[in-house]
Design a protein around this motif. Structure first.
Motif, PDB file in Angstrom:
ATOM      1  N   UNK A  83       0.820  -1.218   0.000  1.00 31.17           N
ATOM      2  CA  UNK A  83       0.000   0.000   0.000  1.00 31.17           C
ATOM      3  C   UNK A  83       0.851   1.265   0.000  1.00 31.17           C
ATOM      4  N   UNK A  84       0.412   2.238  -0.775  1.00 31.77           N
ATOM      5  CA  UNK A  84       1.102   3.526  -0.887  1.00 31.77           C
ATOM      6  C   UNK A  84       0.158   4.609  -0.387  1.00 31.77           C
ATOM      7  N   UNK A 246      -6.822   6.036  -3.974  1.00 33.02           N
ATOM      8  CA  UNK A 246      -8.245   5.738  -3.859  1.00 33.02           C
ATOM      9  C   UNK A 246      -8.671   5.841  -2.395  1.00 33.02           C
ATOM     10  N   UNK A 247      -9.978   5.925  -2.132  1.00 32.33           N
ATOM     11  CA  UNK A 247     -10.426   5.927  -0.729  1.00 32.33           C
ATOM     12  C   UNK A 247     -10.001   4.644  -0.030  1.00 32.33           C
ATOM     13  N   UNK A 248      -9.598   4.787   1.201  1.00 30.29           N
ATOM     14  CA  UNK A 248      -9.168   3.619   1.947  1.00 30.29           C
ATOM     15  C   UNK A 248      -9.023   3.952   3.409  1.00 30.29           C
ATOM     16  N   UNK A 249      -8.299   3.115   4.123  1.00 29.81           N
ATOM     17  CA  UNK A 249      -8.136   3.328   5.560  1.00 29.81           C
ATOM     18  C   UNK A 249      -6.923   2.567   6.047  1.00 29.81           C
ATOM     19  N   UNK A 250      -6.372   3.065   7.152  1.00 30.86           N
ATOM     20  CA  UNK A 250      -5.360   2.337   7.907  1.00 30.86           C
ATOM     21  C   UNK A 250      -6.016   1.902   9.213  1.00 30.86           C
ATOM     22  N   UNK A 251      -5.948   0.624   9.514  1.00 28.54           N
ATOM     23  CA  UNK A 251      -6.476   0.099  10.775  1.00 28.54           C
ATOM     24  C   UNK A 251      -5.311  -0.089  11.740  1.00 28.54           C
ATOM     25  N   UNK A 261      -4.280  -2.335   5.999  1.00 29.16           N
ATOM     26  CA  UNK A 261      -4.857  -1.231   5.228  1.00 29.16           C
ATOM     27  C   UNK A 261      -6.032  -1.754   4.417  1.00 29.16           C
ATOM     28  N   UNK A 262      -6.969  -0.877   4.146  1.00 23.38           N
ATOM     29  CA  UNK A 262      -8.073  -1.168   3.238  1.00 23.38           C
ATOM     30  C   UNK A 262      -7.992  -0.235   2.038  1.00 23.38           C
ATOM     31  N   UNK A 263      -8.296  -0.765   0.889  1.00 26.18           N
ATOM     32  CA  UNK A 263      -8.433   0.042  -0.321  1.00 26.18           C
ATOM     33  C   UNK A 263      -9.778  -0.295  -0.950  1.00 26.18           C
ATOM     34  N   UNK A 264     -10.573   0.737  -1.249  1.00 25.41           N
ATOM     35  CA  UNK A 264     -11.921   0.536  -1.767  1.00 25.41           C
ATOM     36  C   UNK A 264     -11.980   0.776  -3.270  1.00 25.41           C
ATOM     37  N   UNK A 265     -12.696  -0.089  -3.977  1.00 29.15           N
ATOM     38  CA  UNK A 265     -13.071   0.158  -5.373  1.00 29.15           C
ATOM     39  C   UNK A 265     -14.533   0.576  -5.383  1.00 29.15           C
ATOM     40  N   UNK A 266     -14.822   1.744  -5.934  1.00 29.91           N
ATOM     41  CA  UNK A 266     -16.187   2.267  -5.937  1.00 29.91           C
ATOM     42  C   UNK A 266     -16.619   2.539  -7.372  1.00 29.91           C
ATOM     43  N   UNK A 267     -17.719   1.910  -7.764  1.00 34.42           N
ATOM     44  CA  UNK A 267     -18.282   2.072  -9.104  1.00 34.42           C
ATOM     45  C   UNK A 267     -19.799   2.056  -9.007  1.00 34.42           C
ATOM     46  N   UNK A 277      -4.600  -5.336   3.068  1.00 33.59           N
ATOM     47  CA  UNK A 277      -3.220  -5.836   3.107  1.00 33.59           C
ATOM     48  C   UNK A 277      -2.864  -6.052   4.579  1.00 33.59           C
ATOM     49  N   UNK A 278      -2.685  -7.323   4.960  1.00 31.11           N
ATOM     50  CA  UNK A 278      -2.368  -7.688   6.335  1.00 31.11           C
ATOM     51  C   UNK A 278      -0.940  -8.208   6.492  1.00 31.11           C
ATOM     52  N   UNK A 279      -0.297  -8.572   5.402  1.00 36.47           N
ATOM     53  CA  UNK A 279       1.061  -9.107   5.480  1.00 36.47           C
ATOM     54  C   UNK A 279       1.968  -8.076   6.144  1.00 36.47           C
TER      55      UNK A 279
END
Length: 307
Positions: A83-84, A246-251, A261-267, A277-279
């Protein structure tokens, strides 16, 4: 201007090129550093340091990608890019192309290309290098590069969604999604998820995850409804951030360490996918990393009824 000053000025561009070719922050940083070592010790006096260094970092990245492809074949579970949070390179004239090209979806599409096709696509389509400079960078003729560019563009176009979300609408929908999670608004949450939404994760065999993924709006909503309140109870936080443009989050865990991290695809006005990404090997550049197994155990302890 000294070589060091030239390099520092171009570093953001070099990293941006390398990351899009490699999909790895750590590998991209290594490729940029290797580019500096070669430039520092070279007797060449290039007419264009930008073209020269871009070619060097591209060649290094192609070589790294070829060996990385072999390792990824043995990767445990799904492979996602590292994640970037912020792209160091900015170009207002190409802001949309830059953001789109660094998304998780785009980087996964780039995985379909050969290393040469990927490098050509990145240099030509994302950064608008002319064909002569691209040809020099990859060591092919201009005609060959044009053919590679056509093939790469066709493969990318075939995999892209037919309709893309307006950026403002996308960001507003993501904000509503995170508000619904925070407020425990189950109905709002279900309305924001596409019927065929996918919740998938890259754990690399080093963190707990949900098998091959969670599929379908009802199932994903159920998982979020059941896990996020418990995550909050053990001190976990969800921090909305832009992830890969893109919209996302850090947990984070209760100590503020990065859990995933989460990355969302919105359509089409709905969330189509959530990629986590949990690794832990892919999170270190974001800060101290949490022990995902310990957090998982904390959640189980909260669920367990008192004796």
């Amino acid at each position: 201007m000294t070589r060091s000053e030239e390099f520092q000025e171009l570093r953001p561009l070099l990293f941006a090129i390398a990351y899009r070719i490699l999909g790895s922050v750590s590998d991209a940083e290594d490729a940029v550093q290797e580019s500096w070592l070669r430039y520092e010790t070279s007797d060449a006096v290039p007419a264009s340091p930008k073209a020269y260094l871009s070619a060097v970092v591209t060649r290094i990245s192609i070589d790294v990608l070829r060996s990385a492809r072999v390792r990824r074949e043995a990767y445990v579970g799904r492979w996602f890019p590292e994640p970037l949070v912020s792209d160091p390179y900015e170009d207002p004239a190409r802001a949309a192309e830059l953001a789109d090209s660094v998304s998780m979806a785009a980087l996964l599409l780039l995985e379909r290309l050969s290393p040469l096709e990927r490098a050509v696509f990145v240099l030509r389509e994302v950064f608008a290098f002319d064909f002569a400079d691209v040809a020099s960078a990859v060591g092919r003729s201009e005609d060959a590069v044009r053919q590679l560019a056509v093939r790469a563009r066709r493969h990318m176009d075939e995999g892209r969604p037919r309709f893309e979300a307006d950026r403002r609408e996308r960001d507003e929908l993501a904000a509503r999604f995170f508000d619904a999670i925070r407020d425990g608004d189950v109905e709002a949450l279900r309305e924001l998820l596409a019927a065929d939404v996918q919740l998938t994760a890259d754990a690399g065999g080093k963190a707990p995850m949900w098998g091959r993924g969670i599929f379908g709006g009802a199932n994903v909503a159920r998982v979020l409804e059941s896990t996020m309140p418990i995550f909050g109870q053990i001190g976990g936080t969800l921090e909305p951030r832009t992830i890969n443009g893109q919209p996302g989050a850090i947990l984070r865990d209760g100590e503020g360490r990065v859990l995933n991290t989460w990355s969302l695809d919105i359509l089409d006005g709905r969330i189509q996918s959530i990629r986590a990404v949990l690794n832990p090997d892919k999170l270190g550049h974001l800060g101290p990393v949490a022990d995902a197994w310990a957090v998982f155990q904390q959640g189980k302890d909260v669920r367990r009824p008192p004796v």
